[in-house]
Design an enzyme around this catalytic site. Sequence first.
Site, mmCIF file in Angstrom:
data_model
loop_
_atom_site.group_PDB
_atom_site.id
_atom_site.type_symbol
_atom_site.label_atom_id
_atom_site.label_comp_id
_atom_site.label_asym_id
_atom_site.label_seq_id
_atom_site.Cartn_x
_atom_site.Cartn_y
_atom_site.Cartn_z
ATOM 1 N N TYR A 209 0.844 -1.198 0.234
ATOM 2 C CA TYR A 209 -0.009 -0.012 -0.115
ATOM 3 C C TYR A 209 0.758 1.248 -0.077
ATOM 4 O O TYR A 209 1.813 1.335 0.557
ATOM 5 C CB TYR A 209 -0.898 -0.005 1.099
ATOM 6 C CG TYR A 209 -1.747 -1.089 1.226
ATOM 7 C CD1 TYR A 209 -2.995 -0.918 0.910
ATOM 8 C CD2 TYR A 209 -1.535 -2.307 1.933
ATOM 9 C CE1 TYR A 209 -4.087 -2.220 1.041
ATOM 10 C CE2 TYR A 209 -2.424 -3.336 1.953
ATOM 11 C CZ TYR A 209 -3.519 -3.229 1.605
ATOM 12 O OH TYR A 209 -4.429 -4.535 1.749
ATOM 13 N N HIS B 107 -7.156 2.704 -2.255
ATOM 14 C CA HIS B 107 -8.308 1.933 -2.894
ATOM 15 C C HIS B 107 -7.878 0.122 -2.920
ATOM 16 O O HIS B 107 -8.608 -0.503 -2.702
ATOM 17 C CB HIS B 107 -8.570 2.243 -4.516
ATOM 18 C CG HIS B 107 -9.371 1.611 -5.269
ATOM 19 N ND1 HIS B 107 -10.498 1.378 -4.898
ATOM 20 C CD2 HIS B 107 -8.948 1.048 -6.392
ATOM 21 C CE1 HIS B 107 -11.094 0.623 -5.957
ATOM 22 N NE2 HIS B 107 -10.300 0.426 -6.707
ATOM 23 N N LYS C 270 -3.809 -2.231 -11.846
ATOM 24 C CA LYS C 270 -3.385 -2.715 -13.397
ATOM 25 C C LYS C 270 -2.046 -3.309 -13.401
ATOM 26 O O LYS C 270 -1.658 -3.724 -14.496
ATOM 27 C CB LYS C 270 -3.606 -1.442 -14.214
ATOM 28 C CG LYS C 270 -5.023 -1.122 -14.412
ATOM 29 C CD LYS C 270 -5.114 -0.194 -15.731
ATOM 30 C CE LYS C 270 -6.391 0.225 -15.933
ATOM 31 N NZ LYS C 270 -7.475 -0.416 -15.455
#
Lengths: 187, 168
Positions: free
Chosen positions: A124, A132, A163
């Site tokens: 993170y 998110h 992604k």
Amino acid sequence: MSSKAQAILIGSRVIVLDIEKARELFQRGFFGKFIGIDKVKPDEVSKVARPLELSLLEALYLLDEGRIEVVDISGKVLSRDELLEVGRKYIANFDLLYEVYRDLRSRGYVVRTGLKYGTYFAVYEKGPGIDHAPYLVHVLEPGSKLEPLDIIRAGRLSHTVRKKFILAYRDKIYGKVNYLVLSWFTP
Amino acid sequence: MHTLEFRESGLLVRDRALISRLYSQGYGELLGNELLLLPVEVMYLAERGVLDKELFLKVLKTYVTSDPDLWVKYLVYRDLRSRGYVVKGGSSRVDFRLYERGGWKRGQPAKYYVKVLIEGRRIDLDELVQCVNEALRVRKELILAIVDSLGTVSYYRVEVIPPESKLI
């Protein structure tokens, strides 16, 4: 008086019983997990009154950072080497995992287990409950072979949340941790 | 139809008009007054009817013995070409150079290296790292073209992260 938190090694588990210290470890760097609570929002930590469980990687890192001392159930303080041996005993590839963990932390990321995403680490930028979604980091052993299927599977897995997905490995020449970032590409 | 000369690494075109037509569309490498086409280029041009259609099988049969993955590479080549990209030969390690749309015509270098991976066949981590580093040395990005057992191609971009910098 020491400001270090005391953590107790119980088998392969490391527990911080002191509620204040437990909160502090979670608040500063998102270390560990309050027992029985899956998700804690950062602003709710002060209400949590439960012990904190640390992974062996987290425990070793916090020991290296001087934020905890680890004792066994008889109260004897463990040296770094002793804790490292515990890690090696219970976790395959512990040294490499720790190098990657430490490297990711040193780059300023919050690093947590990625088990529920099917990877070693979930990374993170700010922290769970704030970001998110995490980036997923796989750790490759030296001499690994990659199956194209693994790449696609990892890509699909990451694609649902982020992604990009990341492969961590130890560079053969320099011995340092390096990363390959893979992303789905549409020509 | 034009005659092509079979060589070890590809097929030679001698016809000047054909050379200028093909080269301007991003096919082949110029060797003096001749144009050397890769087997996959000839197959593609034959499939599209630009060259004699019979060349398709002839070329495939001729070159597949020295390159057993020729068919799979052709699938990737044709997939990229049919999307409108100019694709050229790679290096000993990577299969193709891929130009941005219009990049070839503008005289820009290829933006990507393409490495073909085949479902079920593993690649060494070291090999992958060497491919990324080779791409980096020539300021290109590495694309993995993964071909599944039915010939469908998926693409992944691979980047290396410099030490001590952010991952994303």
